[in-house]
Design a protein around this motif. Structure first.
Motif, PDB file in Angstrom:
ATOM      1  N   LYS A  11       0.893  -1.023  -0.152  1.00  0.00           N
ATOM      2  CA  LYS A  11      -0.066   0.100  -0.108  1.00  0.00           C
ATOM      3  C   LYS A  11       0.727   1.412  -0.030  1.00  0.00           C
ATOM      4  CE  LYS A  11      -3.425  -2.608   2.698  1.00  0.00           C
ATOM      5  NZ  LYS A  11      -3.996  -2.492   4.016  1.00  0.00           N
ATOM      6  N   GLN A  12       0.702   2.086  -0.964  1.00  0.00           N
ATOM      7  CA  GLN A  12       1.533   3.267  -1.066  1.00  0.00           C
ATOM      8  C   GLN A  12       0.589   4.516  -0.443  1.00  0.00           C
ATOM      9  OE1 GLN A  12       2.621   4.391  -4.893  1.00  0.00           O
ATOM     10  NE2 GLN A  12       4.565   2.630  -4.992  1.00  0.00           N
ATOM     11  N   VAL A  13       1.517   5.287   0.184  1.00  0.00           N
ATOM     12  CA  VAL A  13       0.906   6.476   0.849  1.00  0.00           C
ATOM     13  C   VAL A  13       1.709   7.596   0.125  1.00  0.00           C
ATOM     14  CG1 VAL A  13       0.591   7.609   3.086  1.00  0.00           C
ATOM     15  CG2 VAL A  13       0.365   5.173   3.195  1.00  0.00           C
ATOM     16  N   GLN A  14       1.132   8.365  -0.280  1.00  0.00           N
ATOM     17  CA  GLN A  14       1.821   9.985  -0.755  1.00  0.00           C
ATOM     18  C   GLN A  14       1.372  10.811   0.227  1.00  0.00           C
ATOM     19  OE1 GLN A  14       0.131  10.187  -4.587  1.00  0.00           O
ATOM     20  NE2 GLN A  14       1.587   8.728  -5.642  1.00  0.00           N
ATOM     21  N   TYR A  15       2.546  11.819   0.234  1.00  0.00           N
ATOM     22  CA  TYR A  15       2.343  13.020   1.469  1.00  0.00           C
ATOM     23  C   TYR A  15       3.395  13.937   0.890  1.00  0.00           C
ATOM     24  CZ  TYR A  15       6.364  11.059   3.611  1.00  0.00           C
ATOM     25  OH  TYR A  15       7.822  11.041   3.657  1.00  0.00           O
ATOM     26  N   ARG A  16       3.230  15.039   1.524  1.00  0.00           N
ATOM     27  CA  ARG A  16       4.116  15.903   1.536  1.00  0.00           C
ATOM     28  C   ARG A  16       4.183  17.032   2.861  1.00  0.00           C
ATOM     29  NH1 ARG A  16       2.278  21.264   0.552  1.00  0.00           N
ATOM     30  NH2 ARG A  16      -0.145  21.537   0.249  1.00  0.00           N
ATOM     31  N   PHE A  17       5.220  17.617   3.112  1.00  0.00           N
ATOM     32  CA  PHE A  17       5.184  18.288   4.120  1.00  0.00           C
ATOM     33  C   PHE A  17       4.170  19.301   3.977  1.00  0.00           C
ATOM     34  CE2 PHE A  17       8.203  17.871   7.606  1.00  0.00           C
ATOM     35  CZ  PHE A  17       9.227  17.093   7.228  1.00  0.00           C
ATOM     36  N   ARG A  18       3.497  19.643   4.964  1.00  0.00           N
ATOM     37  CA  ARG A  18       2.464  21.081   4.906  1.00  0.00           C
ATOM     38  C   ARG A  18       2.936  22.142   5.811  1.00  0.00           C
ATOM     39  NH1 ARG A  18      -3.254  22.184   5.702  1.00  0.00           N
ATOM     40  NH2 ARG A  18      -4.212  21.794   3.452  1.00  0.00           N
ATOM     41  N   LYS A  19       3.416  21.915   6.932  1.00  0.00           N
ATOM     42  CA  LYS A  19       3.850  22.724   7.642  1.00  0.00           C
ATOM     43  C   LYS A  19       4.894  22.440   8.715  1.00  0.00           C
ATOM     44  CE  LYS A  19       1.384  24.786  10.963  1.00  0.00           C
ATOM     45  NZ  LYS A  19       0.122  25.513  11.695  1.00  0.00           N
ATOM     46  N   ILE A  20       5.858  23.144   9.015  1.00  0.00           N
ATOM     47  CA  ILE A  20       6.621  22.849  10.526  1.00  0.00           C
ATOM     48  C   ILE A  20       6.505  24.087  11.202  1.00  0.00           C
ATOM     49  CG2 ILE A  20       8.840  22.471  10.956  1.00  0.00           C
ATOM     50  CD1 ILE A  20       9.872  21.609   8.339  1.00  0.00           C
ATOM     51  N   ASP A  21       6.246  23.821  12.739  1.00  0.00           N
ATOM     52  CA  ASP A  21       5.848  24.800  13.525  1.00  0.00           C
ATOM     53  C   ASP A  21       6.942  24.356  14.707  1.00  0.00           C
ATOM     54  OD1 ASP A  21       4.555  26.953  14.692  1.00  0.00           O
ATOM     55  OD2 ASP A  21       2.838  25.659  15.590  1.00  0.00           O
ATOM     56  N   VAL A  22       7.425  25.412  15.486  1.00  0.00           N
ATOM     57  CA  VAL A  22       8.011  25.547  16.770  1.00  0.00           C
ATOM     58  C   VAL A  22       7.148  26.214  17.769  1.00  0.00           C
ATOM     59  CG1 VAL A  22      10.253  25.767  17.995  1.00  0.00           C
ATOM     60  CG2 VAL A  22      10.360  25.303  15.656  1.00  0.00           C
ATOM     61  N   PRO A  23       6.198  25.597  18.441  1.00  0.00           N
ATOM     62  CA  PRO A  23       5.159  26.314  19.180  1.00  0.00           C
ATOM     63  C   PRO A  23       5.800  26.640  20.604  1.00  0.00           C
ATOM     64  CG  PRO A  23       4.410  24.106  19.056  1.00  0.00           C
ATOM     65  CD  PRO A  23       5.653  24.431  18.113  1.00  0.00           C
ATOM     66  N   GLN A  24       6.969  26.180  21.005  1.00  0.00           N
ATOM     67  CA  GLN A  24       7.650  26.398  22.044  1.00  0.00           C
ATOM     68  C   GLN A  24       9.070  26.017  22.052  1.00  0.00           C
ATOM     69  OE1 GLN A  24       6.660  23.651  25.325  1.00  0.00           O
ATOM     70  NE2 GLN A  24       7.659  24.792  26.971  1.00  0.00           N
ATOM     71  N   PHE A  25       9.875  26.861  22.503  1.00  0.00           N
ATOM     72  CA  PHE A  25      11.302  26.907  22.736  1.00  0.00           C
ATOM     73  C   PHE A  25      11.716  27.712  24.017  1.00  0.00           C
ATOM     74  CE2 PHE A  25      15.449  28.398  22.239  1.00  0.00           C
ATOM     75  CZ  PHE A  25      16.177  27.105  22.103  1.00  0.00           C
TER      76      PHE A  25
END
Length: 149
Positions: A11-25
């Protein structure tokens, strides 16, 4: 677009990065000393899914400690948009099943991203000398993430 074969390469799953978030640092340099030779890390990873947008998220929290004293906390979220066609490949009865191998890939991408973000955010601080060690999620992620349809 990335393609991952899930569950015995059937079973293939296709995806892409939608967003990268750093809510806490946050850093706690008041707990730092030049005498520190070793630190410890606690890592927590959670998955969630937004059905309306077909987005699976991997949220990773890492805390760096000097004994009991915190030195750093970071939270990073990676959001992966799964193609509509892929949902037929992961559907089992009345649920979507994200198999452990796929979750390992999502968590690993997030963890690698977090390592780079942490390195960059600690640049020009004494915490930069401590590098978050590699982590193999295949040792931890053993069960699928199941979402009712």
């Amino acid at each position: 677009m990335h393609i991952v074969n899930q569950a015995n390469m059937k079973k293939q799953v296709q995806y892409r990065f939608r967003k990268i978030d750093v809510p806490q640092f946050a850093t706690f340099l008041e707990n730092y000393s030049d005498q520190i030779k070793e630190v410890s890390f606690n890592t927590d990873t959670r998955f969630s899914f937004d059905k309306d947008q077909n987005v699976l998220s991997s949220l990773i929290n890492v805390a760096m400690f000097n004994g009991e004293k915190p030195l750093l906390k970071i939270e990073l979220g990676c959001y992966f948009e799964v193609t509509a066609e892929s949902f037929e490949n992961i559907r089992q009865d009345n649920q979507y099943v994200f198999e452990p191998g796929l979750l390992v890939q999502f968590a690993s991408l997030g963890y690698g991203t977090l390592r780079g973000v942490m390195h960059e955010k600690t640049m020009n601080t004494p915490l930069n000398r401590f590098i978050l060690p590699p982590l193999y999620y295949g040792d931890f992620v053993k069960t699928p993430f199941v979402i009712p349809v």
